[in-house]
Design a protein around this motif. Structure first.
Motif, PDB file in Angstrom:
ATOM      1  N   ASN A 160       0.772  -1.361  -0.008  1.00  0.00           N
ATOM      2  CA  ASN A 160      -0.006  -0.013  -0.210  1.00  0.00           C
ATOM      3  C   ASN A 160       1.013   1.334  -0.034  1.00  0.00           C
ATOM      4  O   ASN A 160       0.452   2.279  -0.637  1.00  0.00           O
ATOM      5  CB  ASN A 160      -1.008   0.013   1.334  1.00  0.00           C
ATOM      6  CG  ASN A 160      -1.947  -1.043   0.986  1.00  0.00           C
ATOM      7  OD1 ASN A 160      -2.171  -1.395  -0.077  1.00  0.00           O
ATOM      8  ND2 ASN A 160      -2.580  -1.176   2.168  1.00  0.00           N
ATOM      9  N   ALA A 163       2.239   1.738  -3.407  1.00  0.00           N
ATOM     10  CA  ALA A 163       1.040   2.120  -4.297  1.00  0.00           C
ATOM     11  C   ALA A 163       0.659   3.461  -4.086  1.00  0.00           C
ATOM     12  O   ALA A 163       0.157   4.195  -5.055  1.00  0.00           O
ATOM     13  CB  ALA A 163      -0.088   1.149  -4.238  1.00  0.00           C
ATOM     14  N   ASP A 164       0.750   3.919  -2.979  1.00  0.00           N
ATOM     15  CA  ASP A 164       0.286   5.266  -2.354  1.00  0.00           C
ATOM     16  C   ASP A 164       1.151   6.162  -3.233  1.00  0.00           C
ATOM     17  O   ASP A 164       0.564   7.508  -3.647  1.00  0.00           O
ATOM     18  CB  ASP A 164      -0.004   5.523  -0.891  1.00  0.00           C
ATOM     19  CG  ASP A 164      -1.029   4.884  -0.457  1.00  0.00           C
ATOM     20  OD1 ASP A 164      -1.976   4.428  -0.939  1.00  0.00           O
ATOM     21  OD2 ASP A 164      -0.820   4.697   1.053  1.00  0.00           O
ATOM     22  N   THR A 167       0.080   6.213  -6.805  1.00  0.00           N
ATOM     23  CA  THR A 167      -1.163   6.769  -7.045  1.00  0.00           C
ATOM     24  C   THR A 167      -1.184   8.233  -6.873  1.00  0.00           C
ATOM     25  O   THR A 167      -1.852   8.981  -8.010  1.00  0.00           O
ATOM     26  CB  THR A 167      -2.095   6.286  -5.836  1.00  0.00           C
ATOM     27  OG1 THR A 167      -2.400   5.004  -5.819  1.00  0.00           O
ATOM     28  CG2 THR A 167      -3.552   6.905  -5.739  1.00  0.00           C
ATOM     29  N   GLN A 168      -0.350   9.016  -6.131  1.00  0.00           N
ATOM     30  CA  GLN A 168      -0.073  10.351  -6.129  1.00  0.00           C
ATOM     31  C   GLN A 168       0.400  10.929  -7.557  1.00  0.00           C
ATOM     32  O   GLN A 168       0.010  11.793  -7.984  1.00  0.00           O
ATOM     33  CB  GLN A 168       0.854  11.072  -5.150  1.00  0.00           C
ATOM     34  CG  GLN A 168       0.896  12.232  -4.660  1.00  0.00           C
ATOM     35  CD  GLN A 168       1.656  12.778  -3.501  1.00  0.00           C
ATOM     36  OE1 GLN A 168       2.335  11.995  -3.056  1.00  0.00           O
ATOM     37  NE2 GLN A 168       1.842  14.037  -3.434  1.00  0.00           N
ATOM     38  N   SER A 171      -2.165  10.350 -10.305  1.00  0.00           N
ATOM     39  CA  SER A 171      -3.434  10.962 -10.091  1.00  0.00           C
ATOM     40  C   SER A 171      -2.940  12.665 -10.599  1.00  0.00           C
ATOM     41  O   SER A 171      -3.793  13.185 -11.196  1.00  0.00           O
ATOM     42  CB  SER A 171      -3.652  11.195  -8.619  1.00  0.00           C
ATOM     43  OG  SER A 171      -4.837  12.004  -8.362  1.00  0.00           O
ATOM     44  N   ALA A 184      -6.487   6.355 -10.707  1.00  0.00           N
ATOM     45  CA  ALA A 184      -4.864   6.124 -10.375  1.00  0.00           C
ATOM     46  C   ALA A 184      -4.602   5.115  -9.515  1.00  0.00           C
ATOM     47  O   ALA A 184      -3.546   4.307  -9.512  1.00  0.00           O
ATOM     48  CB  ALA A 184      -4.682   7.643  -9.736  1.00  0.00           C
ATOM     49  N   ALA A 185      -5.342   4.847  -8.277  1.00  0.00           N
ATOM     50  CA  ALA A 185      -5.157   3.827  -7.474  1.00  0.00           C
ATOM     51  C   ALA A 185      -5.065   2.416  -7.743  1.00  0.00           C
ATOM     52  O   ALA A 185      -4.354   1.698  -7.731  1.00  0.00           O
ATOM     53  CB  ALA A 185      -6.101   3.919  -6.127  1.00  0.00           C
ATOM     54  N   THR A 186      -6.051   2.252  -8.731  1.00  0.00           N
ATOM     55  CA  THR A 186      -6.324   0.972  -9.287  1.00  0.00           C
ATOM     56  C   THR A 186      -5.108   0.696  -9.962  1.00  0.00           C
ATOM     57  O   THR A 186      -4.408  -0.379 -10.112  1.00  0.00           O
ATOM     58  CB  THR A 186      -7.656   0.844 -10.209  1.00  0.00           C
ATOM     59  OG1 THR A 186      -8.834   1.029  -9.324  1.00  0.00           O
ATOM     60  CG2 THR A 186      -7.855  -0.596 -10.943  1.00  0.00           C
ATOM     61  N   TRP A 187      -4.590   1.678 -11.206  1.00  0.00           N
ATOM     62  CA  TRP A 187      -3.586   1.244 -11.700  1.00  0.00           C
ATOM     63  C   TRP A 187      -2.174   1.114 -10.912  1.00  0.00           C
ATOM     64  O   TRP A 187      -1.375   0.320 -11.050  1.00  0.00           O
ATOM     65  CB  TRP A 187      -3.316   2.567 -12.733  1.00  0.00           C
ATOM     66  CG  TRP A 187      -4.398   2.879 -13.805  1.00  0.00           C
ATOM     67  CD1 TRP A 187      -5.337   1.739 -14.337  1.00  0.00           C
ATOM     68  CD2 TRP A 187      -4.406   3.920 -14.435  1.00  0.00           C
ATOM     69  NE1 TRP A 187      -5.930   2.452 -14.897  1.00  0.00           N
ATOM     70  CE2 TRP A 187      -5.687   3.637 -15.049  1.00  0.00           C
ATOM     71  CE3 TRP A 187      -3.920   5.357 -14.499  1.00  0.00           C
ATOM     72  CZ2 TRP A 187      -6.079   4.627 -16.170  1.00  0.00           C
ATOM     73  CZ3 TRP A 187      -4.538   6.186 -15.324  1.00  0.00           C
ATOM     74  CH2 TRP A 187      -5.566   5.952 -16.179  1.00  0.00           C
ATOM     75  N   ALA A 188      -2.099   1.944  -9.820  1.00  0.00           N
ATOM     76  CA  ALA A 188      -0.932   1.692  -9.054  1.00  0.00           C
ATOM     77  C   ALA A 188      -0.709   0.406  -8.356  1.00  0.00           C
ATOM     78  O   ALA A 188       0.184  -0.400  -8.235  1.00  0.00           O
ATOM     79  CB  ALA A 188      -0.873   2.986  -7.773  1.00  0.00           C
ATOM     80  N   HIS A 189      -1.922  -0.019  -7.726  1.00  0.00           N
ATOM     81  CA  HIS A 189      -1.999  -1.447  -7.156  1.00  0.00           C
ATOM     82  C   HIS A 189      -1.774  -2.460  -8.173  1.00  0.00           C
ATOM     83  O   HIS A 189      -1.086  -3.499  -7.911  1.00  0.00           O
ATOM     84  CB  HIS A 189      -3.406  -1.378  -6.423  1.00  0.00           C
ATOM     85  CG  HIS A 189      -3.281  -0.730  -5.034  1.00  0.00           C
ATOM     86  ND1 HIS A 189      -2.680  -1.288  -3.940  1.00  0.00           N
ATOM     87  CD2 HIS A 189      -3.909   0.412  -4.790  1.00  0.00           C
ATOM     88  CE1 HIS A 189      -2.796  -0.438  -2.917  1.00  0.00           C
ATOM     89  NE2 HIS A 189      -3.469   0.650  -3.336  1.00  0.00           N
TER      90      HIS A 189
END
Length: 247
Positions: A160, A163-164, A167-168, A171, A184-189
């Protein structure tokens, strides 16, 4: 409370002995964790408490006193690994997301030539840990029977945290491109899941390719999709979120 000679009331006096004891415990905990990591490197991911105690030059009782049971030891090692990989990640990313010439925001660099370099930096930071400390990595991802809720799982926590960071970046890049940042979060994870699965397979292959080859393969694969979804929306072209878009 203490009262000075002029009658002023000050806060409670700090017990110097308590402060020194707290510092001693923190130092001892760090030393024992470092000894555990050395023992894991030497004896492998299935290292026993006797081997860790021998490496630390102390008894299992002392380890239990400062770290708790084997779960406590595991969590302490995970904490040290988390700190190392996040430090590596920040160091790897810092030159990659700096604004390029003419960019008003660091994320604008992601929309062009720097996207592949950013992905290379993130993936290499993860695989570097795997290559540098394979037994420590195995120790962390094997997980003992954890008596903690899923949201407190240290491996999930590390995933996480990485991924955070992504995500930033994603995003901000989407917002800069006038796009909805929700994916963004889905792609990052998803990217972290891809990298971790590839890393586990790579680590288990005795004839594995050099790290830089795997990093490049993964970055090439991820960059193809991200280049499209992070690109600015062209005039007259329906957005992917437009209900009237024709597929």
């Amino acid at each position: 409370m203490d009262v000075t000679e002029d009658g002023a009331v000050t806060g409670p006096r700090v017990d110097g002995r308590h402060t020194r004891w707290t510092q001693h415990r923190q130092t001892r905990r760090r030393e024992l964790t470092e000894a555990a990591i050395v023992a894991i490197r030497k004896h492998g991911a299935t290292v026993g408490m006797d081997e860790i105690a021998a490496q630390a030059g102390t008894s299992k009782t002392v380890i239990y006193r400062h770290l708790g049971d084997r779960l406590g030891l595991y969590l302490a090692v995970c904490e040290a690994v988390d700190a190392q990989i996040m430090s590596d990640l920040r160091q790897a990313l810092s030159p990659q997301i700096a604004p390029s010439a003419g960019a008003s925001h660091p994320a604008e660099s992601l929309l062009g030539r720097n996207l592949h370099e950013v992905l290379m930096a993130v993936i290499d930071a993860y695989l570097h840990l795997v290559e540098r400390d394979p037994e420590v990595y195995r120790f962390v991802v094997r997980r003992p029977l954890l008596g903690v809720p899923p949201e407190s799982d240290p491996v999930v926590g590390l995933t996480n945290a990485i991924a955070d960071t992504l995500t930033q970046i994603f995003s901000t890049a989407l917002t800069t491109a006038d796009k909805d940042p929700a994916p963004a979060a889905t792609w990052a994870h998803g990217l972290i899941g891809l990298v971790r699965a590839a890393a586990d397979r790579w680590l288990g292959n005795p004839a594995r390719e050099p790290r830089e080859v795997i990093v490049r393969h993964l970055a090439d694969f991820a960059a193809v999709g991200l280049t499209g979804v992070l690109a600015p929306q062209k005039a007259g072209r329906p957005s992917e979120n437009d209900p009237e878009r024709k597929w």
